[in-house]
Design an enzyme around this catalytic site. Structure first.
Site, PDB file in Angstrom:
ATOM      1  N   ASN A 196       0.849  -1.180   0.000  1.00 35.32           N
ATOM      2  CA  ASN A 196       0.000   0.000   0.000  1.00 35.32           C
ATOM      3  C   ASN A 196       0.890   1.236   0.000  1.00 35.32           C
ATOM      4  O   ASN A 196       1.768   1.369   0.841  1.00 35.32           O
ATOM      5  CB  ASN A 196      -0.913  -0.024   1.225  1.00 35.32           C
ATOM      6  N   HIS A 204      -3.441   0.549  -3.420  1.00 30.87           N
ATOM      7  CA  HIS A 204      -3.532  -0.464  -2.368  1.00 30.87           C
ATOM      8  C   HIS A 204      -2.449  -1.503  -2.646  1.00 30.87           C
ATOM      9  O   HIS A 204      -1.866  -1.533  -3.733  1.00 30.87           O
ATOM     10  CB  HIS A 204      -4.906  -1.120  -2.387  1.00 30.87           C
ATOM     11  N   GLU A 243      -2.528  -4.704  -3.328  1.00 32.79           N
ATOM     12  CA  GLU A 243      -2.779  -5.575  -4.474  1.00 32.79           C
ATOM     13  C   GLU A 243      -2.628  -4.813  -5.789  1.00 32.79           C
ATOM     14  O   GLU A 243      -2.111  -5.356  -6.768  1.00 32.79           O
ATOM     15  CB  GLU A 243      -4.194  -6.173  -4.389  1.00 32.79           C
ATOM     16  N   SER A 284      -7.831  -8.887   3.721  1.00 36.29           N
ATOM     17  CA  SER A 284      -8.972  -9.180   2.849  1.00 36.29           C
ATOM     18  C   SER A 284      -9.142  -8.041   1.836  1.00 36.29           C
ATOM     19  O   SER A 284      -9.192  -6.873   2.216  1.00 36.29           O
ATOM     20  CB  SER A 284     -10.227  -9.339   3.711  1.00 36.29           C
ATOM     21  N   CYS A 323     -10.350  -5.228  -0.804  1.00 38.90           N
ATOM     22  CA  CYS A 323     -11.475  -4.310  -0.962  1.00 38.90           C
ATOM     23  C   CYS A 323     -12.150  -4.540  -2.322  1.00 38.90           C
ATOM     24  O   CYS A 323     -11.652  -5.307  -3.155  1.00 38.90           O
ATOM     25  CB  CYS A 323     -10.981  -2.872  -0.842  1.00 38.90           C
ATOM     26  N   CYS A 375      -9.682  -3.805  -5.404  1.00 40.81           N
ATOM     27  CA  CYS A 375      -8.660  -4.824  -5.615  1.00 40.81           C
ATOM     28  C   CYS A 375      -9.281  -6.148  -6.054  1.00 40.81           C
ATOM     29  O   CYS A 375      -8.743  -6.840  -6.924  1.00 40.81           O
ATOM     30  CB  CYS A 375      -7.824  -4.994  -4.355  1.00 40.81           C
ATOM     31  N   ASP A 377      -8.352   5.152   4.092  1.00 42.38           N
ATOM     32  CA  ASP A 377      -7.995   4.077   3.170  1.00 42.38           C
ATOM     33  C   ASP A 377      -9.194   3.218   2.820  1.00 42.38           C
ATOM     34  O   ASP A 377      -9.300   2.744   1.686  1.00 42.38           O
ATOM     35  CB  ASP A 377      -6.878   3.205   3.775  1.00 42.38           C
TER      36      ASP A 377
END
Length: 149
Positions: free
Chosen positions: A43, A54, A56, A81, A83, A86, A146
């Site tokens: 991130n 982010h 990912e 986990s 979002c 992503c 975020d």
């Protein structure tokens, strides 16, 4: 869970720690194809003033352009986990397996991923949980920004 899942999650954790050491949010990701890391990221919303980097997304950006067949045979390892943004990118590129470090501090779009035939594995890794709990406690305003609160 597969035998190398813990090994690759450790690399994602290292990415998260790198992001934290840069003053950012400790979320990291690694993309693995044929037992080889082809991309990694963390991130960087704080560091780069980005709306979308982010962990990912940074990982996918650092992977570079790949044929669809590569994404379809890859596994994304992410410390948290994912979002909706992503998760959408993973489905768009056909990534069929996601290994998640934890979903206790934030529950992303795991059910949506599953509904798109993505295998979702949640490790509930204590390092990931502790890292995020610590960050959220010390930096609630950054965390809320975020996740769009």
């Amino acid at each position: 869970m597969k035998t190398n899942d813990v090994k690759y999650m450790e690399l994602a954790i290292q990415q998260a720690q790198k992001g934290f050491s840069e003053g950012g949010i400790p979320i990291g990701a690694v993309l693995v194809h044929n037992d080889q890391v082809i991309g990694q990221g963390h991130n960087q919303r704080v560091q780069k003033g980005s709306a979308i980097l982010h962990g990912e997304m940074d990982c996918l950006e650092n992977t570079g352009r790949q044929p669809a067949s590569v994404y379809q045979d890859s596994t994304m390892y992410t410390t948290l986990s994912p979002c909706p943004m992503c998760s959408g990118a993973m489905v768009l590129y056909g990534i069929k397996r996601v290994v998640i470090g934890e979903n206790k501090t934030f529950m992303g779009e795991e059910e949506w991923l599953k509904s798109h035939d993505v295998e979702v594995v949640v490790l509930q890794d204590q390092k990931c949980i502790d890292m995020m709990n610590d960050f959220i406690e010390k930096h609630p305003a950054i965390w809320n920004e975020d996740i769009g609160i």
